[in-house]
Enzyme design. Structure first.
Site, mmCIF file in Angstrom:
data_model
loop_
_atom_site.group_PDB
_atom_site.id
_atom_site.type_symbol
_atom_site.label_atom_id
_atom_site.label_comp_id
_atom_site.label_asym_id
_atom_site.label_seq_id
_atom_site.Cartn_x
_atom_site.Cartn_y
_atom_site.Cartn_z
ATOM 1 C CG ASP A 1 -2.165 1.156 1.154
ATOM 2 O OD1 ASP A 1 -2.215 1.839 0.183
ATOM 3 O OD2 ASP A 1 -2.440 1.260 2.283
ATOM 4 C CB SER B 1 -7.283 4.535 0.289
ATOM 5 O OG SER B 1 -7.619 4.949 1.706
ATOM 6 C CG HIS B 2 -3.401 4.029 -3.654
ATOM 7 N ND1 HIS B 2 -2.654 5.049 -4.069
ATOM 8 C CD2 HIS B 2 -4.574 4.701 -4.186
ATOM 9 C CE1 HIS B 2 -3.299 6.241 -4.523
ATOM 10 N NE2 HIS B 2 -4.375 6.072 -4.226
ATOM 11 N N PRO B 3 -4.495 -0.406 -1.805
ATOM 12 C CG PRO B 3 -5.944 -1.256 -0.648
ATOM 13 C CD PRO B 3 -5.635 -0.241 -1.114
#
Length: 504
Positions: free
Chosen positions: A157, A352-354
């Site tokens: 992330d 919030s980029h998993p």
């Protein structure tokens, strides 16, 4: 670089733009950086940040772009407020899905594929509840392991640091009052007007991609983040560092900007695990942020880059003044490695980029959950199509890559269907999916030897090495006249392909 102009997602720049957005780019030029189109493929430099906005000024999302135009199709049914509880698997083939809807358990079955697209947290959760995942973890919870795969591992992330700065009054930044009045269409701003992709002095010689993204927001108040969400970060001891030492009403009127240096390629990797067997229970998400000391070092350089930007004449003319980064009771210099590490470990926030929890990979990759055709290893008729298949987090946001994965998946599914139709073995007709019929078909088509594999199939991307996997993220023009398959289940006829490279 030329860009395609006729895609479903409408991309443009917001109608409202603050003068500081251009000055941020000027500051980068002053420090020797290039001005770039951030979508040109070699994104190292400073540039404007576009947004998904329709011609009439409305936000364009994937629902508007793809779903609304297909909503009348007979082969599409959309249910909202439905909770998937399990993928039904007979033998080694997915045959349906169980879900809760209006308080009742429902089952869907069909004659095509089950396609899981619930994101880097939801997809591994559903797979593990269905018996697909790390064997030891599943057995600890009493779940029978159907396929022992590293589901939930390899979680990556982006994390970033909010660095706030005050400005001179009246320089055009976005305030809460201005948003309320909607002066000059200010509400059309996406709050992220310009950005930078940079390399740091720590860059390894063979790296040609950015290590840090600096996001520039022409506002002091973090709209969308309020006291309940930031309570643990902003005790009375730490609140001055984030501008939280004044009442909310005062902060909302304060004029300033926010820089967010973001770590693009963390070495730290986390995991998603089940908390229990209840589908309604959120899973355990352990991202292991900053576990690698190298991640802290790169973020430290990102913060120092922001400091240099704030000292340029381009931004100084607006009175840019960074808030103090000295940690409470610290005896270190504010910009020392020791102080900045404390600051980073306290204030780092997810972007919030998993990705990566159902990793795509070659047959030799032991961490891979899906193959280059997005098929779950060892399970027929089951694919994962979302950000969880991305092997390594990209140098930017994950929305566009996720859309591209979905676009490519429609082509892959149609190609696989065409290959099945050309094989000499009998194709699987639409059938009654009772347990007896399903088991019979699954057993008939599951275990075929390598000699049965047609030569033309061996030349497909099914055999692709990891080096060719990025092709998954590139779309090509295709006809929209024939709708992509949207039915839920499909039989496949091969689940074991030998490694084509004897050396591995």
């Amino acid at each position: 670089m030329d860009h395609y102009m006729n895609g479903e997602m409408t991309v443009s720049f917001p109608a409202f733009r603050t003068p500081l957005a251009d000055k941020f780019i000027d500051a980068g030029v002053e420090l020797g950086h290039e001005v770039i189109d951030i979508n040109n493929g070699l994104n190292i430099g400073f540039g404007d940040f576009p947004a998904f906005i329709t011609e009439d000024g409305q936000r364009c999302n994937t629902s508007k772009a793809f779903l609304e135009s297909a909503s009348d199709r007979d082969n599409l049914t959309v249910l909202t407020d439905a909770l998937v509880t399990k993928i039904n698997i007979e033998g080694k083939a997915a045959v349906g899905v169980q879900f809760m809807f209006n308080g009742k358990e429902e089952i869907v079955a069909g004659n095509k594929e089950v396609i899981v697209c619930c994101g880097a947290v939801g997809s591994p959760k559903i797979l593990m509840l269905s018996g697909i995942g790390p064997k030891l973890h599943l057995e600890e919870l009493g779940i029978k392991c159907i396929a022992d795969l590293p589901v939930g591992q390899n979680l990556q992330d982006h994390i970033g640091i909010q660095m706030k700065a005050t400005t001179n009054p009246g320089c055009g930044v976005i305030t809460h009052e201005a948003l309320q009045k909607n002066e000059n269409n200010i509400r059309t701003s996406n709050m992220l007007e310009s950005t930078a992709f940079i390399q740091t002095p720590l860059k390894e010689p063979d790296i040609n991609w950015p290590e840090i993204q600096v996001k520039f927001m022409p506002t002091f108040y973090p709209y969308g983040l309020d006291e309940p969400e930031l309570h643990d970060l902003n005790s009375s001891k730490f609140s001055p560092l984030m501008g939280y030492d004044t009442p909310k009403e005062v902060r909302m009127r304060k004029e300033g900007v926010t820089f967010i240096p973001t770590l693009l390629h963390p070495k730290s990797k986390g995991e998603v695990r089940l908390r229990n067997t209840n589908p309604s229970t959120p899973p355990i998400i352990n991202p292991h942020y900053l576990q690698s000391p190298d991640d802290v070092k790169v973020l430290t350089e990102g913060m120092r880059c922001v400091k240099r930007l704030s000292e340029t004449s381009a931004l100084k003319q607006y009175g840019i003044h960074l808030l103090d980064v000295r940690m409470p009771e610290s005896s270190h210099d504010p910009w020392s490695d020791e102080n900045l590490e404390q600051y980073i470990r306290h204030f780092a926030l997810t972007q919030s980029h998993p990705v990566g929890t159902c990793k795509m990979g070659a047959p030799s990759d032991k961490m891979a959950v899906v193959d280059p055709h997005l098929r779950v290893r060892g399970i027929d008729r089951l694919r994962v199509v979302d950000s969880s298949v991305i092997p390594s987090v990209p140098s930017g946001g994950t929305l566009v890559p996720s859309i591209m994965i979905a676009e490519k998946a429609t082509d892959i599914i149609k190609e696989d269907e065409a290959i099945l139709q050309t094989q000499t073995v009998p194709t699987v007709p639409t059938v009654d999916l009772s347990n007896e019929a399903t088991n019979s078909l699954a057993n008939r088509h599951r275990h075929r030897s390598a000699e049965d594999v047609p030569e033309h199939l061996k030349m497909t991307p099914l055999w692709a090495k990891m080096s060719s996997c990025p092709d998954l993220l590139h779309t090509r023009p295709r006809s929209r006249s024939t709708p992509p398959p949207m039915t839920m289940l499909a039989f496949t006829s091969i689940d074991e392909i030998p490694n084509p490279d004897p050396a591995e």
